[in-house]
Design a protein around this motif. Structure first.
Motif, PDB file in Angstrom:
ATOM      1  N   SER A   1       0.848  -1.203   0.000  1.00 47.77           N
ATOM      2  CA  SER A   1       0.000   0.000   0.000  1.00 47.77           C
ATOM      3  C   SER A   1       0.878   1.246   0.000  1.00 47.77           C
ATOM      4  CB  SER A   1      -0.897   0.033   1.256  1.00 47.77           C
ATOM      5  OG  SER A   1      -0.115   0.232   2.422  1.00 47.77           O
ATOM      6  N   GLY A   2       0.265   2.371  -0.256  1.00 51.62           N
ATOM      7  CA  GLY A   2       0.961   3.647  -0.133  1.00 51.62           C
ATOM      8  C   GLY A   2       1.334   3.915   1.325  1.00 51.62           C
TER       9      GLY A   2
ATOM     10  N   THR B   1      -4.960  16.994   3.532  1.00 51.45           N
ATOM     11  CA  THR B   1      -4.624  15.694   2.944  1.00 51.45           C
ATOM     12  C   THR B   1      -5.464  14.621   3.585  1.00 51.45           C
ATOM     13  OG1 THR B   1      -2.789  14.186   2.398  1.00 51.45           O
ATOM     14  CG2 THR B   1      -2.736  15.202   4.573  1.00 51.45           C
ATOM     15  N   PHE B   2      -5.233  13.392   3.145  1.00 52.75           N
ATOM     16  CA  PHE B   2      -5.837  12.207   3.744  1.00 52.75           C
ATOM     17  C   PHE B   2      -4.947  11.779   4.913  1.00 52.75           C
ATOM     18  CE2 PHE B   2      -6.325   7.395   3.160  1.00 52.75           C
ATOM     19  CZ  PHE B   2      -7.470   7.338   3.931  1.00 52.75           C
TER      20      PHE B   2
ATOM     21  N   ALA C   1      -3.733   9.165   5.898  1.00 62.34           N
ATOM     22  CA  ALA C   1      -2.651   8.198   5.639  1.00 62.34           C
ATOM     23  C   ALA C   1      -1.324   8.882   5.328  1.00 62.34           C
ATOM     24  CB  ALA C   1      -3.029   7.265   4.495  1.00 62.34           C
ATOM     25  N   SER C   2      -1.362  10.213   5.037  1.00 63.71           N
ATOM     26  CA  SER C   2      -0.103  10.961   4.891  1.00 63.71           C
ATOM     27  C   SER C   2       0.570  11.160   6.248  1.00 63.71           C
ATOM     28  CB  SER C   2      -0.354  12.350   4.302  1.00 63.71           C
ATOM     29  OG  SER C   2      -1.082  12.298   3.110  1.00 63.71           O
TER      30      SER C   2
ATOM     31  N   VAL D   1       2.548  16.633   0.073  1.00 62.27           N
ATOM     32  CA  VAL D   1       1.467  15.911  -0.618  1.00 62.27           C
ATOM     33  C   VAL D   1       1.140  16.613  -1.932  1.00 62.27           C
ATOM     34  CG1 VAL D   1      -0.914  15.093  -0.428  1.00 62.27           C
ATOM     35  CG2 VAL D   1       0.536  15.214   1.614  1.00 62.27           C
TER      36      VAL D   1
ATOM     37  N   ASP E   1       4.406  12.575  -1.037  1.00 61.73           N
ATOM     38  CA  ASP E   1       3.227  11.721  -1.062  1.00 61.73           C
ATOM     39  C   ASP E   1       2.522  11.971  -2.393  1.00 61.73           C
ATOM     40  OD1 ASP E   1       0.704  10.635  -0.929  1.00 61.73           O
ATOM     41  OD2 ASP E   1       0.326  11.233   1.146  1.00 61.73           O
TER      42      ASP E   1
ATOM     43  N   ALA F   1       0.564   9.755  -3.777  1.00 61.34           N
ATOM     44  CA  ALA F   1      -0.470   8.698  -3.827  1.00 61.34           C
ATOM     45  C   ALA F   1      -1.570   9.042  -4.819  1.00 61.34           C
ATOM     46  CB  ALA F   1      -1.068   8.484  -2.438  1.00 61.34           C
ATOM     47  N   GLU F   2      -1.909  10.330  -4.894  1.00 62.57           N
ATOM     48  CA  GLU F   2      -3.010  10.769  -5.757  1.00 62.57           C
ATOM     49  C   GLU F   2      -2.503  11.330  -7.085  1.00 62.57           C
ATOM     50  OE1 GLU F   2      -5.256  13.618  -3.447  1.00 62.57           O
ATOM     51  OE2 GLU F   2      -5.635  12.181  -1.837  1.00 62.57           O
TER      52      GLU F   2
ATOM     53  N   PHE G   1       6.188   8.292  -3.154  1.00 61.75           N
ATOM     54  CA  PHE G   1       5.398   7.049  -3.237  1.00 61.75           C
ATOM     55  C   PHE G   1       4.057   7.291  -3.903  1.00 61.75           C
ATOM     56  CE2 PHE G   1       2.216   7.600   0.114  1.00 61.75           C
ATOM     57  CZ  PHE G   1       2.780   8.553   0.949  1.00 61.75           C
TER      58      PHE G   1
ATOM     59  N   SER H   1       0.070   5.295  -4.722  1.00 62.97           N
ATOM     60  CA  SER H   1      -0.905   4.321  -4.205  1.00 62.97           C
ATOM     61  C   SER H   1      -1.672   3.704  -5.363  1.00 62.97           C
ATOM     62  CB  SER H   1      -1.880   5.011  -3.258  1.00 62.97           C
ATOM     63  OG  SER H   1      -3.003   4.165  -3.018  1.00 62.97           O
ATOM     64  N   PHE H   2      -1.937   2.405  -5.239  1.00 63.52           N
ATOM     65  CA  PHE H   2      -2.784   1.710  -6.220  1.00 63.52           C
ATOM     66  C   PHE H   2      -4.036   1.186  -5.533  1.00 63.52           C
ATOM     67  CE2 PHE H   2       1.738   0.808  -7.462  1.00 63.52           C
ATOM     68  CZ  PHE H   2       1.816   1.815  -8.410  1.00 63.52           C
TER      69      PHE H   2
ATOM     70  N   LYS I   1      -7.784   5.048  -6.743  1.00 61.40           N
ATOM     71  CA  LYS I   1      -6.748   5.907  -7.324  1.00 61.40           C
ATOM     72  C   LYS I   1      -6.763   5.824  -8.856  1.00 61.40           C
ATOM     73  CE  LYS I   1      -5.328   7.618  -3.411  1.00 61.40           C
ATOM     74  NZ  LYS I   1      -5.346   6.774  -2.284  1.00 61.40           N
TER      75      LYS I   1
ATOM     76  N   GLY J   1      -2.351  -1.564  -3.158  1.00 63.15           N
ATOM     77  CA  GLY J   1      -0.935  -1.658  -3.456  1.00 63.15           C
ATOM     78  C   GLY J   1      -0.293  -0.291  -3.428  1.00 63.15           C
TER      79      GLY J   1
ATOM     80  N   TRP K   1     -11.008  16.792   1.681  1.00 61.98           N
ATOM     81  CA  TRP K   1     -10.347  16.231   2.882  1.00 61.98           C
ATOM     82  C   TRP K   1     -10.499  17.168   4.082  1.00 61.98           C
ATOM     83  CZ3 TRP K   1      -9.795  11.473   1.859  1.00 61.98           C
ATOM     84  CH2 TRP K   1      -9.155  10.987   0.719  1.00 61.98           C
TER      85      TRP K   1
HETATM   86  C1  LIG Z   1      -4.654   7.012  -0.815  1.00 64.19           C
HETATM   87  C2  LIG Z   1      -3.699   7.915  -0.149  1.00 64.19           C
HETATM   88  C3  LIG Z   1      -2.688   7.426   0.684  1.00 64.19           C
HETATM   89  C4  LIG Z   1      -2.592   6.002   1.116  1.00 64.19           C
HETATM   90  O1  LIG Z   1      -2.452   5.063   0.113  1.00 64.19           O
HETATM   91  P1  LIG Z   1      -2.959   3.561   0.375  1.00 64.19           P
HETATM   92  O2  LIG Z   1      -2.421   2.801  -0.786  1.00 64.19           O
HETATM   93  O3  LIG Z   1      -4.449   3.604   0.396  1.00 64.19           O
HETATM   94  O4  LIG Z   1      -2.390   3.106   1.666  1.00 64.19           O
HETATM   95  C5  LIG Z   1      -1.774   8.320   1.213  1.00 64.19           C
HETATM   96  N1  LIG Z   1      -1.849   9.627   0.953  1.00 64.19           N
HETATM   97  C6  LIG Z   1      -2.818  10.144   0.176  1.00 64.19           C
HETATM   98  C7  LIG Z   1      -2.824  11.614  -0.083  1.00 64.19           C
HETATM   99  C8  LIG Z   1      -3.787   9.308  -0.380  1.00 64.19           C
HETATM  100  O5  LIG Z   1      -4.773   9.839  -1.116  1.00 64.19           O
END
Ligand SMILES: *Cc1c(COP(=O)(O)O)cnc(C)c1O
Length: 395
Positions: free
Chosen positions: A57-58, A83-84, A86-87, A135, A161, A163-164, A183, A185-186, A190, A197, A326
């Motif tokens: 995962s991301g 942001t989300f 997960a950052s 991000v 980040d 991811a997006e 990094f 995110s899949f 996304k 992933g 967000w």
């Molecule tokens: C989706 C996302 C993540 C996390 O990625 P995952 O693969 O879902 O763990 C981190 N940062 C941002 C900004 C995201 O949108």
């Protein structure tokens, strides 16, 4: 009843099916295998990154980035406020201390002037952060250059980040390839997906090597099971990497499709009073491309005639999924007490912002349904609270 329209659903084709089948036929169902290696190489070729490690995962990618860069307990890490979560969560896994930095209204990404000033100030106070997590929001790059230059000047590590933002560029270079680590995110929502992933990229061979080792239970390179560090089980499986390879072949087409979705919204909704779509920042230079992962907009309720939440509920009533922007990290209960630099821009974007269905498989007819509902909201009477606001503003 209408079929439901989702915000950003997975969009897969026959090629992915073929590649997954290949994994079955060759019995490469284990984590690791030829698809994983090829996916990493193909992602390097697409982004221009030097090293890539496919992960589960991301979020796992950010966690291992922190571990591999030696960021840990008590270290300050500055992160984009809008942001989300997960950052930020992986900072907590390693005991680092998040400090949030507000967004710039011109890009919705980290405000470079605010950041640079605050970093110089922190340097004077001998209170520099160890790292920055920058991000790239909703498929658009932050203004990387001034932020990267300030980080380099003060010896602060830069993690992107992206991811997006796979497919987005800044000065013609791929998002995620400017920092010490980037990094992608899949996740299923996304721009391309492996169901779940992620991928870590880095110019530093030793970081890549360490991430690979930590992601595979920290096994040392000897035949028996030897462990000198605490490890994780964070690798992407060969089956999912097969899906990723098929998806990556389609990435340019997916970007084009999402940008077309944005352009249609812009023409049909962007022209309405009180509506402002997320701007495409130029930062005064060429080579910027946003993927328009999600079309996002703000609604000035007094001018439009309905607020963002009314619009969201009207869409929901028609089986259309829309989401608020967000919620800023400094407003999240889990991060209560964390320091924030600025914050009012992110707050305003959250207070008025909405994300519309933006998938690359969204048809013109489906999008017209979304547009019709949003346009119909313009005629709705403002809610009592807004009427009071408008009056007091007029008074
Ligand atoms: C989706 C996302 C993540 C996390 O990625 P995952 O693969 O879902 O763990 C981190 N940062 C941002 C900004 C995201 O949108």
């Amino acid at each position: 009843m209408h079929e439901r329209i989702y915000l950003s659903p997975p969009h897969l084709g026959a090629r992915e099916e073929q590649l997954v089948l290949e994994a079955f036929r060759t019995n490469w169902i284990a984590p690791l295998g030829p698809h994983v290696d090829a996916f990493e190489q193909e992602l390097c070729a697409y982004t221009g990154a030097q090293h890539a490690v496919a992960l589960s995962s991301g979020t796992a990618a950010l966690h291992l980035a922190l571990e591999a860069l030696g960021i840990g307990a008590g270290d300050d890490v500055w992160v984009s406020a809008l942001t989300f979560a997960a950052s930020v969560f992986p900072l907590c896994y390693v005991g680092a201390v998040p400090v949030f930095v507000d967004a710039d209204i011109r890009s919705w990404n980290m405000d470079p002037a605010l950041f640079v000033d605050a970093l110089h100030d922190a340097a004077r106070r001998n209170a520099l952060p160890r790292a920055v997590v920058l991000v790239h929001l909703y498929g658009q790059c932050a203004d990387v250059r001034p932020i990267a230059e300030a980080c380099a000047a003060h010896g602060v590590l830069l993690i992107e980040d992206a991811a997006e933002a796979l497919g987005a560029t800044y000065e013609g270079r791929a998002a995620g390839t400017f920092g010490d680590v980037g990094f992608y995110s899949f996740n299923g929502n996304k721009i391309i997906t492996t169901s779940g992933g992620g991928m870590l990229v880095t110019p530093h061979p030793r970081v890549a090597q360490r991430v690979r080792m930590l992601a595979t239970q920290a096994r040392e390179a000897v035949p028996h099971y030897e462990h000198r560090h605490v490890g994780y089980n964070y690798r992407l499986s060969n089956v999912l990497a097969g899906i990723g390879r098929g998806q990556l072949e389609q990435l340019e087409a997916r970007v084009a499709a999402r940008r077309a979705v944005y352009a249609r919204y812009d023409a049909a909704i962007g022209v309405l009073p009180g509506i402002a779509l997320m701007p495409e920042a130029s930062y005064g230079r060429t080579g910027m491309r946003s993927t328009r992962w999600l079309t996002t907009l703000t609604i000035d309720a007094a001018r439009f005639g309905a607020d963002h939440e009314t619009v969201r509920l009207m869409l929901e009533a028609q089986q259309i999924e829309a989401r608020p922007v967000w919620k800023p990290m400094h407003q999240q209960p889990v991060f209560a007490g964390c320091r924030v630099i600025g914050g009012s821009v992110s707050d305003a974007l959250f207070a008025t912002g909405l994300c519309l269905p933006s998938g690359s498989s969204l048809t013109v007819a489906q999008q017209q349904r979304v547009i019709d509902v949003v346009r119909s909201c313009a005629a709705i009477e403002p809610r009592e609270s807004e009427r009071a606001d408008t009056k007091s503003a007029a008074a």
